[in-house]
Scaffold this motif. Structure first.
Motif, PDB file in Angstrom:
ATOM      1  N   GLY A 187      61.646 -20.288 -55.509  1.00  0.00           N
ATOM      2  CA  GLY A 187      60.653 -20.385 -56.569  1.00  0.00           C
ATOM      3  C   GLY A 187      59.579 -19.317 -56.457  1.00  0.00           C
ATOM      4  N   LEU A 188      59.121 -19.065 -55.246  1.00  0.00           N
ATOM      5  CA  LEU A 188      58.090 -18.045 -55.045  1.00  0.00           C
ATOM      6  C   LEU A 188      58.618 -16.660 -55.390  1.00  0.00           C
ATOM      7  N   ILE A 189      59.874 -16.396 -55.025  1.00  0.00           N
ATOM      8  CA  ILE A 189      60.473 -15.104 -55.356  1.00  0.00           C
ATOM      9  C   ILE A 189      60.614 -14.955 -56.867  1.00  0.00           C
ATOM     10  N   ALA A 190      61.012 -16.040 -57.547  1.00  0.00           N
ATOM     11  CA  ALA A 190      61.148 -15.989 -59.003  1.00  0.00           C
ATOM     12  C   ALA A 190      59.808 -15.720 -59.672  1.00  0.00           C
ATOM     13  N   VAL A 191      58.784 -16.453 -59.279  1.00  0.00           N
ATOM     14  CA  VAL A 191      57.455 -16.282 -59.874  1.00  0.00           C
ATOM     15  C   VAL A 191      56.878 -14.912 -59.532  1.00  0.00           C
ATOM     16  N   GLY A 192      57.011 -14.501 -58.277  1.00  0.00           N
ATOM     17  CA  GLY A 192      56.475 -13.204 -57.863  1.00  0.00           C
ATOM     18  C   GLY A 192      57.155 -12.043 -58.556  1.00  0.00           C
ATOM     19  N   SER A 193      58.471 -12.097 -58.682  1.00  0.00           N
ATOM     20  CA  SER A 193      59.202 -11.012 -59.341  1.00  0.00           C
ATOM     21  C   SER A 193      58.849 -10.937 -60.818  1.00  0.00           C
ATOM     22  N   PHE A 194      58.689 -12.101 -61.454  1.00  0.00           N
ATOM     23  CA  PHE A 194      58.310 -12.117 -62.870  1.00  0.00           C
ATOM     24  C   PHE A 194      56.919 -11.496 -63.047  1.00  0.00           C
ATOM     25  N   ALA A 195      55.994 -11.825 -62.162  1.00  0.00           N
ATOM     26  CA  ALA A 195      54.644 -11.257 -62.249  1.00  0.00           C
ATOM     27  C   ALA A 195      54.669  -9.746 -62.011  1.00  0.00           C
ATOM     28  N   PHE A 196      55.475  -9.301 -61.052  1.00  0.00           N
ATOM     29  CA  PHE A 196      55.550  -7.868 -60.738  1.00  0.00           C
ATOM     30  C   PHE A 196      56.115  -7.085 -61.917  1.00  0.00           C
ATOM     31  N   VAL A 197      57.234  -7.560 -62.469  1.00  0.00           N
ATOM     32  CA  VAL A 197      57.883  -6.831 -63.555  1.00  0.00           C
ATOM     33  C   VAL A 197      56.990  -6.795 -64.794  1.00  0.00           C
ATOM     34  N   HIS A 198      56.316  -7.914 -65.093  1.00  0.00           N
ATOM     35  CA  HIS A 198      55.446  -7.937 -66.269  1.00  0.00           C
ATOM     36  C   HIS A 198      54.287  -6.954 -66.104  1.00  0.00           C
ATOM     37  N   SER A 199      53.658  -6.948 -64.950  1.00  0.00           N
ATOM     38  CA  SER A 199      52.546  -6.028 -64.732  1.00  0.00           C
ATOM     39  C   SER A 199      53.023  -4.580 -64.668  1.00  0.00           C
ATOM     40  N   ALA A 238      63.458  11.279 -68.287  1.00  0.00           N
ATOM     41  CA  ALA A 238      63.259  11.276 -66.839  1.00  0.00           C
ATOM     42  C   ALA A 238      62.169  10.292 -66.436  1.00  0.00           C
ATOM     43  N   GLY A 239      61.086  10.239 -67.215  1.00  0.00           N
ATOM     44  CA  GLY A 239      60.043   9.267 -66.931  1.00  0.00           C
ATOM     45  C   GLY A 239      60.536   7.848 -67.087  1.00  0.00           C
ATOM     46  N   GLY A 240      61.393   7.599 -68.084  1.00  0.00           N
ATOM     47  CA  GLY A 240      61.964   6.269 -68.253  1.00  0.00           C
ATOM     48  C   GLY A 240      62.840   5.866 -67.080  1.00  0.00           C
ATOM     49  N   VAL A 245      63.994   2.502 -62.343  1.00  0.00           N
ATOM     50  CA  VAL A 245      64.700   2.400 -61.056  1.00  0.00           C
ATOM     51  C   VAL A 245      64.080   1.362 -60.117  1.00  0.00           C
ATOM     52  N   PRO A 246      62.751   1.338 -59.908  1.00  0.00           N
ATOM     53  CA  PRO A 246      62.196   0.325 -58.987  1.00  0.00           C
ATOM     54  C   PRO A 246      62.496  -1.106 -59.422  1.00  0.00           C
ATOM     55  N   VAL A 247      62.422  -1.382 -60.723  1.00  0.00           N
ATOM     56  CA  VAL A 247      62.683  -2.732 -61.218  1.00  0.00           C
ATOM     57  C   VAL A 247      64.146  -3.092 -61.000  1.00  0.00           C
ATOM     58  N   VAL A 248      65.050  -2.145 -61.242  1.00  0.00           N
ATOM     59  CA  VAL A 248      66.479  -2.396 -61.029  1.00  0.00           C
ATOM     60  C   VAL A 248      66.758  -2.676 -59.556  1.00  0.00           C
ATOM     61  N   ILE A 249      66.134  -1.919 -58.675  1.00  0.00           N
ATOM     62  CA  ILE A 249      66.335  -2.124 -57.237  1.00  0.00           C
ATOM     63  C   ILE A 249      65.818  -3.500 -56.807  1.00  0.00           C
ATOM     64  N   VAL A 250      64.642  -3.865 -57.301  1.00  0.00           N
ATOM     65  CA  VAL A 250      64.069  -5.172 -56.955  1.00  0.00           C
ATOM     66  C   VAL A 250      65.000  -6.297 -57.393  1.00  0.00           C
ATOM     67  N   PHE A 251      65.474  -6.240 -58.629  1.00  0.00           N
ATOM     68  CA  PHE A 251      66.346  -7.302 -59.133  1.00  0.00           C
ATOM     69  C   PHE A 251      67.697  -7.300 -58.433  1.00  0.00           C
ATOM     70  N   ALA A 252      68.172  -6.136 -58.011  1.00  0.00           N
ATOM     71  CA  ALA A 252      69.443  -6.090 -57.296  1.00  0.00           C
ATOM     72  C   ALA A 252      69.364  -6.829 -55.967  1.00  0.00           C
ATOM     73  N   PHE A 253      68.204  -6.781 -55.313  1.00  0.00           N
ATOM     74  CA  PHE A 253      68.048  -7.430 -54.020  1.00  0.00           C
ATOM     75  C   PHE A 253      67.713  -8.911 -54.133  1.00  0.00           C
ATOM     76  N   ILE A 254      67.062  -9.316 -55.219  1.00  0.00           N
ATOM     77  CA  ILE A 254      66.569 -10.700 -55.280  1.00  0.00           C
ATOM     78  C   ILE A 254      67.291 -11.537 -56.324  1.00  0.00           C
TER      79      ILE A 254
END
Length: 269
Positions: A187-199, A238-240, A245-254
């Motif tokens: 649950g903490l990982i779900a809430v934390g990841s959602f907060a990170f991606v939104h911000s 390139a900016g996109g 990439v960071p969001v994709v990496i985070v979701f791949a691990f969690i």
């Protein structure tokens, strides 16, 4: 399952996958092929667009600012939602129903509606042009949903486990840390990841509260690549990629914890 039934599943999934992959390939194509090229294959591969946005367009600074905002929002949202969610799950008080209703109703208020009041508050606190204003605003807007989800996670943990820890001599805080907290990891990982991606992806708060270029985040940096006269498609692509990439990496691990966490918080155990 028969072959016909399988096609009924695979065909719409394949069409959906196609519509999902094509935009990503198009972005990758523009970011890797040389400027002025019209080839549908990125060859010869060049990284000039990435070098341009990272150095000339200050994307290195934008990236660092976005990481700081995302991590700080993740930590603050998780900690406050954990405390508030525990109170909602384990304590009864007179205005509990009204408070829960207020949390739910707050999700229907668009962030743009509160930009002017927030700007005035941060101006009084002398927090304009500070990353702290964006972090605080992002945390406040993430808290209602995060508290509701965390409270559901905690309700799924049997109260008898805490009572057994109290019998063994633990106080409430120790029982929570030893018994409840380890069970809340999904649950903490779900809430934390959602907060990170939104911000990480949010545009309005950074645009309104940050003035200096060295304080901007990646979404505002991407917007700066587009002007009324022209758009540098290679640099924008390139900016996109850098932003994605960071969001994709985070979701791949969690992803395992994320699916488990949201499914656990969706129902009351």
């Amino acid at each position: 399952m028969g072959r016909g039934a399988r096609w009924q599943i695979y065909l719409p999934l394949g069409i959906y996958l196609l519509f999902t992959i094509i935009p990503f390939y198009w972005i990758l194509l523009f970011s890797l092929r040389p400027a002025g090229s019209t080839s549908l294959v990125p060859w010869p591969i060049t990284f000039e667009h990435f070098e341009k946005v990272w150095t000339e367009r200050s994307f290195g600074t934008y990236f660092a600012n976005s990481v700081l905002v995302g991590v700080a929002t993740l930590l603050m949202t998780t900690l406050v939602a954990l405390a508030g969610g525990y109170a909602l799950a384990r304590f009864d008080f007179k205005i509990k129903r009204a408070f829960m209703l207020a949390l739910l109703c707050s999700q229907f208020v668009p962030g743009a509606l509160l930009l002017v009041p927030l700007f005035e508050i941060f101006a009084e606190l002398q927090m304009i042009n500070s990353l702290g204003s964006v972090i605080l605003a992002e945390t406040v807007f993430q808290l209602p949903l995060s508290m509701i989800l965390i409270s559901n996670f905690i309700k799924n943990v049997p109260y008898s486990l805490e009572e057994a820890a109290w019998v063994d001599g633990c106080n409430r805080m120790t029982a929570f840390r030893i018994v409840v907290l380890p069970l809340l990891r999904p649950g903490l990982i779900a809430v934390g990841s959602f907060a990170f991606v939104h911000s990480w992806n949010h545009f309005l708060f950074a645009l309104m509260f940050l003035n200096n270029q060295d304080k901007q985040t990646i979404p505002v940096g991407l917007n700066s690549l587009m002007s009324a006269d022209s758009v540098d498609l290679g640099a924008l692509a390139a900016g996109g990629i850098i932003a994605a990439v960071p969001v994709v990496i985070v979701f791949a691990f969690i992803q395992k914890w994320l699916i488990t966490g949201f499914s656990a918080g969706a129902v009351k155990g």
